[in-house]
Design a protein around this motif. Structure first.
Motif, PDB file in Angstrom:
ATOM      1  N   LEU A 166      -2.602  12.983 -12.631  1.00  0.00           N
ATOM      2  CA  LEU A 166      -1.899  11.866 -11.993  1.00  0.00           C
ATOM      3  C   LEU A 166      -2.212  10.542 -12.690  1.00  0.00           C
ATOM      4  CD1 LEU A 166      -2.232  12.658  -8.183  1.00  0.00           C
ATOM      5  CD2 LEU A 166      -0.100  12.359  -9.442  1.00  0.00           C
ATOM      6  N   LEU A 167      -3.481  10.342 -13.032  1.00  0.00           N
ATOM      7  CA  LEU A 167      -3.853   9.104 -13.700  1.00  0.00           C
ATOM      8  C   LEU A 167      -3.251   9.029 -15.104  1.00  0.00           C
ATOM      9  CD1 LEU A 167      -7.585   8.730 -12.583  1.00  0.00           C
ATOM     10  CD2 LEU A 167      -5.614   7.424 -11.798  1.00  0.00           C
ATOM     11  N   ASN A 168      -3.159  10.168 -15.795  1.00  0.00           N
ATOM     12  CA  ASN A 168      -2.499  10.190 -17.098  1.00  0.00           C
ATOM     13  C   ASN A 168      -1.043   9.739 -16.967  1.00  0.00           C
ATOM     14  OD1 ASN A 168      -4.589  10.968 -18.770  1.00  0.00           O
ATOM     15  ND2 ASN A 168      -4.163  13.168 -18.581  1.00  0.00           N
ATOM     16  N   ARG A 169      -0.345  10.298 -15.987  1.00  0.00           N
ATOM     17  CA  ARG A 169       1.070   9.964 -15.809  1.00  0.00           C
ATOM     18  C   ARG A 169       1.238   8.502 -15.370  1.00  0.00           C
ATOM     19  NH1 ARG A 169       4.881  14.743 -13.819  1.00  0.00           N
ATOM     20  NH2 ARG A 169       3.963  16.489 -14.944  1.00  0.00           N
ATOM     21  N   LEU A 170       0.373   8.060 -14.511  1.00  0.00           N
ATOM     22  CA  LEU A 170       0.430   6.681 -14.048  1.00  0.00           C
ATOM     23  C   LEU A 170       0.208   5.706 -15.196  1.00  0.00           C
ATOM     24  CD1 LEU A 170       0.604   4.871 -11.493  1.00  0.00           C
ATOM     25  CD2 LEU A 170      -1.873   5.081 -11.297  1.00  0.00           C
ATOM     26  N   THR A 171      -0.786   5.990 -16.026  1.00  0.00           N
ATOM     27  CA  THR A 171      -1.088   5.128 -17.173  1.00  0.00           C
ATOM     28  C   THR A 171       0.017   5.184 -18.208  1.00  0.00           C
ATOM     29  OG1 THR A 171      -3.456   5.485 -16.802  1.00  0.00           O
ATOM     30  CG2 THR A 171      -2.803   4.620 -18.952  1.00  0.00           C
ATOM     31  N   SER A 172       0.553   6.378 -18.469  1.00  0.00           N
ATOM     32  CA  SER A 172       1.629   6.534 -19.444  1.00  0.00           C
ATOM     33  C   SER A 172       2.837   5.688 -19.060  1.00  0.00           C
ATOM     34  CB  SER A 172       2.032   8.008 -19.556  1.00  0.00           C
ATOM     35  OG  SER A 172       3.165   8.174 -20.389  1.00  0.00           O
ATOM     36  N   ALA A 173       3.214   5.749 -17.790  1.00  0.00           N
ATOM     37  CA  ALA A 173       4.395   5.021 -17.339  1.00  0.00           C
ATOM     38  C   ALA A 173       4.161   3.516 -17.304  1.00  0.00           C
ATOM     39  CB  ALA A 173       4.801   5.516 -15.954  1.00  0.00           C
ATOM     40  N   GLU A 174       3.006   3.110 -16.807  1.00  0.00           N
ATOM     41  CA  GLU A 174       2.767   1.678 -16.631  1.00  0.00           C
ATOM     42  C   GLU A 174       2.451   0.979 -17.952  1.00  0.00           C
ATOM     43  OE1 GLU A 174       3.095  -1.477 -14.150  1.00  0.00           O
ATOM     44  OE2 GLU A 174       3.425   0.644 -13.653  1.00  0.00           O
ATOM     45  N   ALA A 175       1.807   1.689 -18.867  1.00  0.00           N
ATOM     46  CA  ALA A 175       1.429   1.079 -20.150  1.00  0.00           C
ATOM     47  C   ALA A 175       2.408   1.410 -21.268  1.00  0.00           C
ATOM     48  CB  ALA A 175       0.020   1.539 -20.537  1.00  0.00           C
ATOM     49  N   GLY A 185      -6.102  13.275 -25.381  1.00  0.00           N
ATOM     50  CA  GLY A 185      -7.298  12.454 -25.520  1.00  0.00           C
ATOM     51  C   GLY A 185      -7.377  11.728 -26.850  1.00  0.00           C
ATOM     52  N   ASP A 186      -6.200  11.405 -27.429  1.00  0.00           N
ATOM     53  CA  ASP A 186      -6.200  10.775 -28.744  1.00  0.00           C
ATOM     54  C   ASP A 186      -5.226   9.594 -28.793  1.00  0.00           C
ATOM     55  OD1 ASP A 186      -6.878  10.396 -31.389  1.00  0.00           O
ATOM     56  OD2 ASP A 186      -5.312  11.747 -32.129  1.00  0.00           O
ATOM     57  N   PRO A 187      -5.417   8.574 -27.935  1.00  0.00           N
ATOM     58  CA  PRO A 187      -4.541   7.405 -27.995  1.00  0.00           C
ATOM     59  C   PRO A 187      -4.784   6.598 -29.263  1.00  0.00           C
ATOM     60  CG  PRO A 187      -6.296   7.052 -26.395  1.00  0.00           C
ATOM     61  CD  PRO A 187      -6.410   8.470 -26.841  1.00  0.00           C
ATOM     62  N   THR A 188      -3.732   5.987 -29.772  1.00  0.00           N
ATOM     63  CA  THR A 188      -3.818   5.177 -30.987  1.00  0.00           C
ATOM     64  C   THR A 188      -4.388   3.799 -30.643  1.00  0.00           C
ATOM     65  OG1 THR A 188      -1.623   4.220 -30.723  1.00  0.00           O
ATOM     66  CG2 THR A 188      -1.767   6.359 -31.835  1.00  0.00           C
ATOM     67  N   PRO A 203       0.812  -1.220   0.000  1.00  0.00           N
ATOM     68  CA  PRO A 203       0.000   0.000   0.000  1.00  0.00           C
ATOM     69  C   PRO A 203       0.849   1.275   0.000  1.00  0.00           C
ATOM     70  CG  PRO A 203      -0.799  -1.560   1.633  1.00  0.00           C
ATOM     71  CD  PRO A 203       0.513  -2.084   1.160  1.00  0.00           C
ATOM     72  N   ALA A 204       0.487   2.205  -0.867  1.00  0.00           N
ATOM     73  CA  ALA A 204       1.180   3.497  -0.960  1.00  0.00           C
ATOM     74  C   ALA A 204       0.149   4.594  -1.152  1.00  0.00           C
ATOM     75  CB  ALA A 204       2.178   3.495  -2.111  1.00  0.00           C
ATOM     76  N   ALA A 205       0.464   5.786  -0.653  1.00  0.00           N
ATOM     77  CA  ALA A 205      -0.436   6.933  -0.778  1.00  0.00           C
ATOM     78  C   ALA A 205       0.327   8.127  -1.330  1.00  0.00           C
ATOM     79  CB  ALA A 205      -1.055   7.285   0.572  1.00  0.00           C
ATOM     80  N   ILE A 206      -0.303   8.829  -2.280  1.00  0.00           N
ATOM     81  CA  ILE A 206       0.277  10.030  -2.874  1.00  0.00           C
ATOM     82  C   ILE A 206      -0.606  11.220  -2.520  1.00  0.00           C
ATOM     83  CG2 ILE A 206       0.934  11.204  -5.009  1.00  0.00           C
ATOM     84  CD1 ILE A 206       1.289   8.465  -6.299  1.00  0.00           C
ATOM     85  N   PHE A 207      -0.018  12.212  -1.882  1.00  0.00           N
ATOM     86  CA  PHE A 207      -0.717  13.461  -1.582  1.00  0.00           C
ATOM     87  C   PHE A 207      -0.143  14.526  -2.510  1.00  0.00           C
ATOM     88  CE2 PHE A 207      -1.042  10.873   2.171  1.00  0.00           C
ATOM     89  CZ  PHE A 207      -2.344  11.058   2.592  1.00  0.00           C
ATOM     90  N   SER A 208      -0.927  14.907  -3.509  1.00  0.00           N
ATOM     91  CA  SER A 208      -0.448  15.853  -4.511  1.00  0.00           C
ATOM     92  C   SER A 208      -1.155  17.189  -4.350  1.00  0.00           C
ATOM     93  CB  SER A 208      -0.685  15.312  -5.922  1.00  0.00           C
ATOM     94  OG  SER A 208      -0.270  16.253  -6.889  1.00  0.00           O
ATOM     95  N   LEU A 209      -0.369  18.211  -4.050  1.00  0.00           N
ATOM     96  CA  LEU A 209      -0.916  19.559  -3.938  1.00  0.00           C
ATOM     97  C   LEU A 209      -0.737  20.333  -5.229  1.00  0.00           C
ATOM     98  CD1 LEU A 209       0.173  18.633  -0.964  1.00  0.00           C
ATOM     99  CD2 LEU A 209      -0.303  21.008  -0.377  1.00  0.00           C
ATOM    100  N   GLU A 210      -0.068  19.728  -6.202  1.00  0.00           N
ATOM    101  CA  GLU A 210       0.243  20.412  -7.457  1.00  0.00           C
ATOM    102  C   GLU A 210      -0.592  19.896  -8.624  1.00  0.00           C
ATOM    103  OE1 GLU A 210       4.264  21.944  -9.640  1.00  0.00           O
ATOM    104  OE2 GLU A 210       4.256  19.857  -8.965  1.00  0.00           O
ATOM    105  N   MET A 211      -0.806  18.586  -8.704  1.00  0.00           N
ATOM    106  CA  MET A 211      -1.516  17.998  -9.834  1.00  0.00           C
ATOM    107  C   MET A 211      -2.891  17.508  -9.421  1.00  0.00           C
ATOM    108  SD  MET A 211       1.409  15.846 -11.889  1.00  0.00           S
ATOM    109  CE  MET A 211       2.014  14.964 -10.436  1.00  0.00           C
ATOM    110  N   HIS A 237       8.719  11.272 -21.927  1.00  0.00           N
ATOM    111  CA  HIS A 237       7.562  11.143 -22.815  1.00  0.00           C
ATOM    112  C   HIS A 237       6.650  10.011 -22.339  1.00  0.00           C
ATOM    113  CE1 HIS A 237      10.696   8.447 -24.168  1.00  0.00           C
ATOM    114  NE2 HIS A 237       9.844   7.764 -24.920  1.00  0.00           N
ATOM    115  N   TYR A 238       7.211   9.091 -21.518  1.00  0.00           N
ATOM    116  CA  TYR A 238       6.417   8.066 -20.859  1.00  0.00           C
ATOM    117  C   TYR A 238       6.208   8.384 -19.378  1.00  0.00           C
ATOM    118  CZ  TYR A 238       7.074   4.920 -24.876  1.00  0.00           C
ATOM    119  OH  TYR A 238       7.050   4.342 -26.111  1.00  0.00           O
TER     120      TYR A 238
END
Length: 459
Positions: free
Chosen positions: A263-272, A282-285, A250-258, A449-450
């Protein structure tokens, strides 16, 4: 002429006789279970081993029972028999035999237990009653603090949260063990570490960094600092991904900036491994969608928590972390970032306020026994030097940040200043402070870029 002073009503008295009786009730306890536990321990060595995993002396409501319990453990730890005769002799020698009611009481304990085989079950009952008493005591202290009101409200609320957390936290495994009973498990763990290269602490996902730090350790305050747009949020998200997605911790992120979407965009970009610009536009291939579909179950099932509350305070973060740990555990906290937070208190200067917040976050790490990663801005010092690499003194509004931190990682990218640099796409993780080990500079690949950093060997 005397004046009769009326007896004050108990707190929250609404005139209900039941409430009055509840307020006057003795603290939670079960003397029969306490006697059965001790009787079982006096009858069986195996019962002692079972009970010691659950109880400690202060869990007993009756002080005499705690004295007997500690005497049994002392004899057992010396590999001596613990029966009514030997325990009576030990208590006589220590001058405590009178405090338990004399040696006949030890025989009463043995006669009161139905069977020593149920000692562990009786111990759980005693432990549960002890936890309830601690809740009662914590409630009393919280009530007293609230009535006194001699501090800031936020400070009282924080202290109340700490009282409640300490009252309900689960006890760790007993420290009173024989080395031989644990050494086999130790050898197994050592072989596992050698075979798998796993970090003892929370893994960061960066092989060289884990090798240096042995993972992020419980109780540590880790500062990740950089100038704007260097990628410190990305690096911290990498730590959280490694913890929650790769290792199911379990991990928790407290973001006061984003915000949550970013955050979900960055998480998905990195993991996928999908280009961040495809997600933000909003235009994934079609190929992107395939990668997202493969990564989605890993992300959705991960014990990763996001909190994007704006203008949050340290005390609010501490309260939320305590709740998360009590509900399902918590192994890592990331705060992005320090200079955007407020303490919720009046201070003489911003530097004093930032210093107070870093100290509170360090106390949070120690209290919950988890690593806390805090992002921090650097001042303009690097930009005013020919060598742009940051140093510890560049910490903005540093105060006690450097002093409180166990590890300080300064993030630097040469291509942020020189687009034609031969080191384009590389990042330096400068471990400028490492309280329990050496300092060095670790080179990583910046795949921004990822929205991720990876080991150079994985590029």
């Amino acid at each position: 002429m005397s004046t009769t002073v009326p007896t004050p009503a108990p707190p929250f008295d609404d005139g209900d006789p039941g409430a009055q009786r509840a307020f006057e009730r003795i603290p939670p306890q079960d003397l029969d279970a306490e006697q059965s536990v001790l009787g079982g321990m006096l009858l069986s060595k195996d019962a002692i081993d079972d009970v010691v995993e659950v109880l400690e002396g202060e869990d007993f409501y009756r002080p005499a029972h705690g004295i007997v319990f500690n005497a049994i453990l002392k004899l057992h730890g010396q590999d001596e028999p613990a029966d009514p005769i030997t325990v009576a002799a030990a208590l006589t020698k220590s001058g405590e035999i009178g405090r338990i009611g004399g040696s006949p009481y030890l025989h009463t304990l043995v006669q009161s237990v139905p069977t020593a085989a149920n000692a562990y079950h009786y111990a759980e009952i005693v432990h549960d009653r002890a936890r309830l008493r601690r809740l009662v005591e914590a409630g009393t202290r919280i009530t007293q603090m609230a009535y006194a009101a001699d501090r800031e409200v936020d400070e009282i609320a924080d202290a109340a949260g700490a009282e409640l957390h300490n009252a309900v936290q689960v006890r760790e495994d007993s420290a009173t063990v024989r080395v031989g009973d644990r050494y086999g498990d130790y050898i197994d763990r050592l072989e596992h570490l050698q075979k798998n290269g796993a970090a003892k602490g929370v893994p960061t996902g960066m092989t060289d960094l884990d090798a240096l730090t042995n993972g992020l350790q419980p109780g540590q305050l880790i500062i990740v600092a950089a100038r704007p747009a260097m990628g410190k949020s990305t690096l911290a998200l990498d730590f959280a991904r490694a913890c929650a997605i790769k290792h199911s911790r379990p991990a928790a992120i407290f973001s006061l900036e984003m915000g949550e979407a970013e955050l979900l965009n960055r998480l998905t970009s990195a993991e996928a491994r999908v280009g961040l610009h495809h997600l933000t536009s909003g235009d994934p291939t079609p190929e992107d969608w395939q990668r997202i579909a493969k990564a989605a179950p890993r992300i959705a099932d991960a014990p990763l928590y996001l909190d994007v509350t704006a203008n949050t305070t340290v005390m609010e973060i501490k309260a939320k972390c305590r709740r998360l740990q009590q509900r399902g555990g918590l192994d890592l906290v990331v705060v992005d970032y320090l200079q955007l937070m407020t303490s919720g208190r009046k201070t003489e200067s911003r530097q004093v306020e930032v210093s107070d917040m870093s100290r509170q976050l360090k106390l949070l790490a120690k209290e919950l026994k988890i690593p806390v990663v805090v992002l921090s801005q650097l001042n303009r010092g690097p930009e005013q030097r020919s060598d742009k690499k940051p140093v510890l003194s560049d910490l903005r509004e540093s105060g006690s940040i450097e002093q409180d931190a166990d590890v300080v990682i300064l993030l630097h990218r040469e291509d942020a200043y020189d687009k034609t640099s031969v080191r384009a796409g590389e990042a330096d993780l400068i471990v400028a402070k490492h309280r329990n080990g050496p300092t060095c500079t670790i080179t990583a690949a910046a795949l921004l870029h990822y929205s991720m950093f990876v080991d150079m060997a994985n590029t």
